[in-house]
Design a protein around this motif. Sequence first.
Motif, PDB file in Angstrom:
ATOM      1  N   ALA A  86      41.225 -23.049-128.213  1.00 48.42           N
ATOM      2  CA  ALA A  86      40.327 -24.081-128.348  1.00 48.42           C
ATOM      3  C   ALA A  86      40.916 -25.046-129.262  1.00 48.42           C
ATOM      4  O   ALA A  86      42.079 -24.671-129.661  1.00 48.42           O
ATOM      5  N   THR A  87      40.079 -26.247-129.591  1.00 48.60           N
ATOM      6  CA  THR A  87      40.733 -27.111-130.344  1.00 48.60           C
ATOM      7  C   THR A  87      40.063 -26.681-131.749  1.00 48.60           C
ATOM      8  O   THR A  87      39.238 -25.805-132.150  1.00 48.60           O
ATOM      9  N   CYS A  88      40.725 -27.223-132.908  1.00 47.07           N
ATOM     10  CA  CYS A  88      40.270 -26.929-134.215  1.00 47.07           C
ATOM     11  C   CYS A  88      38.858 -27.012-134.452  1.00 47.07           C
ATOM     12  O   CYS A  88      38.103 -26.229-134.805  1.00 47.07           O
ATOM     13  N   LEU A  98      32.047 -14.956-131.480  1.00 41.62           N
ATOM     14  CA  LEU A  98      32.601 -15.295-129.887  1.00 41.62           C
ATOM     15  C   LEU A  98      31.743 -14.204-129.146  1.00 41.62           C
ATOM     16  O   LEU A  98      31.403 -13.259-129.531  1.00 41.62           O
ATOM     17  N   ALA A  99      31.546 -14.664-127.887  1.00 45.03           N
ATOM     18  CA  ALA A  99      30.773 -13.607-126.891  1.00 45.03           C
ATOM     19  C   ALA A  99      31.686 -12.408-126.829  1.00 45.03           C
ATOM     20  O   ALA A  99      32.892 -12.475-126.885  1.00 45.03           O
ATOM     21  N   PRO A 100      31.055 -11.345-126.581  1.00 47.77           N
ATOM     22  CA  PRO A 100      32.012 -10.104-126.559  1.00 47.77           C
ATOM     23  C   PRO A 100      32.833 -10.073-125.291  1.00 47.77           C
ATOM     24  O   PRO A 100      32.582 -10.540-124.235  1.00 47.77           O
ATOM     25  N   GLY A 101      34.240  -9.632-125.517  1.00 48.37           N
ATOM     26  CA  GLY A 101      34.895  -9.300-124.400  1.00 48.37           C
ATOM     27  C   GLY A 101      36.170 -10.643-124.532  1.00 48.37           C
ATOM     28  O   GLY A 101      36.883 -10.532-123.648  1.00 48.37           O
ATOM     29  N   TRP A 102      35.951 -11.458-125.640  1.00 46.03           N
ATOM     30  CA  TRP A 102      36.853 -12.492-125.465  1.00 46.03           C
ATOM     31  C   TRP A 102      37.722 -12.556-126.937  1.00 46.03           C
ATOM     32  O   TRP A 102      36.960 -12.169-127.847  1.00 46.03           O
ATOM     33  N   MET A 103      38.943 -12.761-127.049  1.00 44.14           N
ATOM     34  CA  MET A 103      39.761 -13.179-128.231  1.00 44.14           C
ATOM     35  C   MET A 103      39.983 -14.758-128.371  1.00 44.14           C
ATOM     36  O   MET A 103      40.566 -15.356-127.485  1.00 44.14           O
ATOM     37  N   LEU A 104      39.715 -15.066-129.686  1.00 46.24           N
ATOM     38  CA  LEU A 104      39.953 -16.446-129.872  1.00 46.24           C
ATOM     39  C   LEU A 104      41.324 -16.627-130.591  1.00 46.24           C
ATOM     40  O   LEU A 104      41.619 -15.882-131.446  1.00 46.24           O
ATOM     41  N   GLY A 105      42.095 -17.641-130.200  1.00 42.44           N
ATOM     42  CA  GLY A 105      43.318 -17.928-130.508  1.00 42.44           C
ATOM     43  C   GLY A 105      43.402 -18.697-132.179  1.00 42.44           C
ATOM     44  O   GLY A 105      41.951 -18.979-132.603  1.00 42.44           O
ATOM     45  N   LEU A 106      44.261 -19.365-132.595  1.00 43.35           N
ATOM     46  CA  LEU A 106      44.304 -19.772-133.683  1.00 43.35           C
ATOM     47  C   LEU A 106      43.699 -21.358-133.732  1.00 43.35           C
ATOM     48  O   LEU A 106      43.358 -21.877-134.632  1.00 43.35           O
ATOM     49  N   ARG A 122      49.251 -17.968-117.896  1.00 45.36           N
ATOM     50  CA  ARG A 122      48.226 -17.139-118.111  1.00 45.36           C
ATOM     51  C   ARG A 122      48.760 -16.095-119.264  1.00 45.36           C
ATOM     52  O   ARG A 122      48.460 -14.863-119.347  1.00 45.36           O
ATOM     53  N   VAL A 123      49.440 -16.834-120.325  1.00 47.09           N
ATOM     54  CA  VAL A 123      49.202 -16.165-121.393  1.00 47.09           C
ATOM     55  C   VAL A 123      47.830 -16.176-122.132  1.00 47.09           C
ATOM     56  O   VAL A 123      47.542 -15.173-123.034  1.00 47.09           O
ATOM     57  N   VAL A 124      47.243 -17.152-122.024  1.00 48.40           N
ATOM     58  CA  VAL A 124      45.579 -17.328-122.339  1.00 48.40           C
ATOM     59  C   VAL A 124      44.924 -17.634-121.082  1.00 48.40           C
ATOM     60  O   VAL A 124      45.301 -17.908-120.009  1.00 48.40           O
ATOM     61  N   ASP A 125      43.461 -17.057-120.864  1.00 46.31           N
ATOM     62  CA  ASP A 125      42.616 -17.044-119.824  1.00 46.31           C
ATOM     63  C   ASP A 125      41.977 -18.486-119.900  1.00 46.31           C
ATOM     64  O   ASP A 125      41.362 -18.713-118.627  1.00 46.31           O
ATOM     65  N   CYS A 126      41.454 -18.950-120.759  1.00 44.98           N
ATOM     66  CA  CYS A 126      40.534 -20.191-120.816  1.00 44.98           C
ATOM     67  C   CYS A 126      40.837 -20.839-121.915  1.00 44.98           C
ATOM     68  O   CYS A 126      41.347 -20.447-123.051  1.00 44.98           O
ATOM     69  N   TRP A 127      40.926 -22.303-121.829  1.00 45.13           N
ATOM     70  CA  TRP A 127      41.051 -23.224-122.665  1.00 45.13           C
ATOM     71  C   TRP A 127      39.563 -24.170-122.958  1.00 45.13           C
ATOM     72  O   TRP A 127      39.410 -24.820-121.939  1.00 45.13           O
ATOM     73  N   ASP A 248      34.907 -41.894-125.179  1.00 49.92           N
ATOM     74  CA  ASP A 248      33.923 -40.727-125.577  1.00 49.92           C
ATOM     75  C   ASP A 248      34.830 -39.492-126.008  1.00 49.92           C
ATOM     76  O   ASP A 248      35.817 -39.296-125.334  1.00 49.92           O
ATOM     77  N   SER A 249      34.367 -38.634-126.567  1.00 51.01           N
ATOM     78  CA  SER A 249      34.972 -37.305-126.782  1.00 51.01           C
ATOM     79  C   SER A 249      34.089 -36.294-126.169  1.00 51.01           C
ATOM     80  O   SER A 249      33.007 -36.588-125.403  1.00 51.01           O
ATOM     81  N   GLY A 250      34.267 -35.075-126.406  1.00 47.87           N
ATOM     82  CA  GLY A 250      33.359 -33.925-125.745  1.00 47.87           C
ATOM     83  C   GLY A 250      34.404 -32.983-125.673  1.00 47.87           C
ATOM     84  O   GLY A 250      35.553 -32.639-125.862  1.00 47.87           O
ATOM     85  N   TYR A 251      34.031 -31.824-124.603  1.00 43.40           N
ATOM     86  CA  TYR A 251      34.546 -30.623-124.516  1.00 43.40           C
ATOM     87  C   TYR A 251      34.634 -30.087-123.194  1.00 43.40           C
ATOM     88  O   TYR A 251      33.596 -30.248-122.425  1.00 43.40           O
ATOM     89  N   SER A 252      35.510 -29.597-122.551  1.00 42.09           N
ATOM     90  CA  SER A 252      35.605 -28.815-121.201  1.00 42.09           C
ATOM     91  C   SER A 252      36.320 -27.819-121.399  1.00 42.09           C
ATOM     92  O   SER A 252      37.267 -27.412-122.086  1.00 42.09           O
ATOM     93  N   LEU A 253      35.700 -26.485-120.527  1.00 39.34           N
ATOM     94  CA  LEU A 253      36.295 -25.313-120.356  1.00 39.34           C
ATOM     95  C   LEU A 253      37.248 -25.574-119.152  1.00 39.34           C
ATOM     96  O   LEU A 253      37.153 -26.107-118.044  1.00 39.34           O
ATOM     97  N   ILE A 254      38.665 -25.135-119.403  1.00 40.61           N
ATOM     98  CA  ILE A 254      39.728 -25.319-118.361  1.00 40.61           C
ATOM     99  C   ILE A 254      40.064 -23.593-118.080  1.00 40.61           C
ATOM    100  O   ILE A 254      40.158 -22.768-119.084  1.00 40.61           O
ATOM    101  N   VAL A 255      40.003 -23.354-116.659  1.00 44.06           N
ATOM    102  CA  VAL A 255      39.900 -21.914-116.331  1.00 44.06           C
ATOM    103  C   VAL A 255      40.781 -21.750-115.033  1.00 44.06           C
ATOM    104  O   VAL A 255      40.607 -22.616-114.126  1.00 44.06           O
ATOM    105  N   HIS A 256      41.589 -20.559-114.898  1.00 40.87           N
ATOM    106  CA  HIS A 256      41.993 -20.200-113.500  1.00 40.87           C
ATOM    107  C   HIS A 256      40.910 -20.166-112.503  1.00 40.87           C
ATOM    108  O   HIS A 256      39.806 -19.404-112.858  1.00 40.87           O
ATOM    109  N   ARG A 257      41.015 -20.502-111.256  1.00 34.56           N
ATOM    110  CA  ARG A 257      40.054 -20.520-110.407  1.00 34.56           C
ATOM    111  C   ARG A 257      39.690 -18.901-110.115  1.00 34.56           C
ATOM    112  O   ARG A 257      38.383 -18.906-109.865  1.00 34.56           O
ATOM    113  N   ASP A 258      40.617 -18.235-110.106  1.00 37.84           N
ATOM    114  CA  ASP A 258      40.312 -16.880-109.866  1.00 37.84           C
ATOM    115  C   ASP A 258      39.396 -16.093-110.787  1.00 37.84           C
ATOM    116  O   ASP A 258      38.885 -14.980-110.639  1.00 37.84           O
TER     117      ASP A 258
END
Length: 291
Positions: A86-88, A98-106, A122-127, A248-258
Amino acid sequence: MIRLEVLEALDGLLWFGSGEEVSKRFSISQPTVSRYCRKALDLFGLSLDRQAGEWELLGDQDLLRLEGEVHQLARGAGYRPLRLEATCWSAAALCADLAPGWMLGLSESVGVKRNLQLLKDRVVDCWLAGLPDLPASVQADLVSIQLARMPVFFTCAPGYPLLQRRYLDFRDIAPFPMLPLPAGFYPRIESSLKLIGLWNAGIPVARHRRDQWEGMAESGLMVGYGTPLSLGACGGRLCRLPLNLPLDSGYSLIVHRDLLLHPLFNGLTDFLLSRIRDLALECPEIAVVYE
């Protein structure tokens, strides 16, 4: 197939940047981190190089990326937590507990290039990426899902001379020193600031550091930039000026389609949207845009 914990050590080093952090996150000793990294590098015929404070892989990484797909499937099957970067500010405001099943980076990488590469490999699964500086296009197997939109405005320290003005335009801001941003790291913000004559290039930095960013504005030296999320997290150390940037700012989740239909991804989306809706009740400038 390489063992989960061996590739985990190499992924962790690329993700977190230090063996100490990898040791903490994955509960293995630092000597074991080093040994596993060396084993993975030897297996795939790769080497590591330190560039601008980050570890980079050297060599043909095609086989490693294929192995990364298998390990991502293993995380998706529950053998390890899925990985979110994520961003700072989004990490601070949206990702606590964070929701169970996820690890958050720095959540401290500056710009978009580093996190996009970690996602592609694929070092991370979602951004959880910040707007407006999403990459202009992402590869075909990545999906971007916008969750929130909010304004970007100018900020300053309490007592700054500009706070005496009820109305401001860009010409009023121009005589004051602006917070420098590293050239090329936020292309759309950079383009917007150049358009209004307020661009101030800074030295390239790889990781977010308060003394290099908010701290320079909080100390009263410079005019900075903020959003409702970042301003709220500053605890009164910054004040909002009555002038927005033309974007504008905001946030988006980017994830592998699979992973798009994975129950854990759906759970993460619901978790983040719930946080955003709660914040929007307190601050109407935060708009939920997910459909």
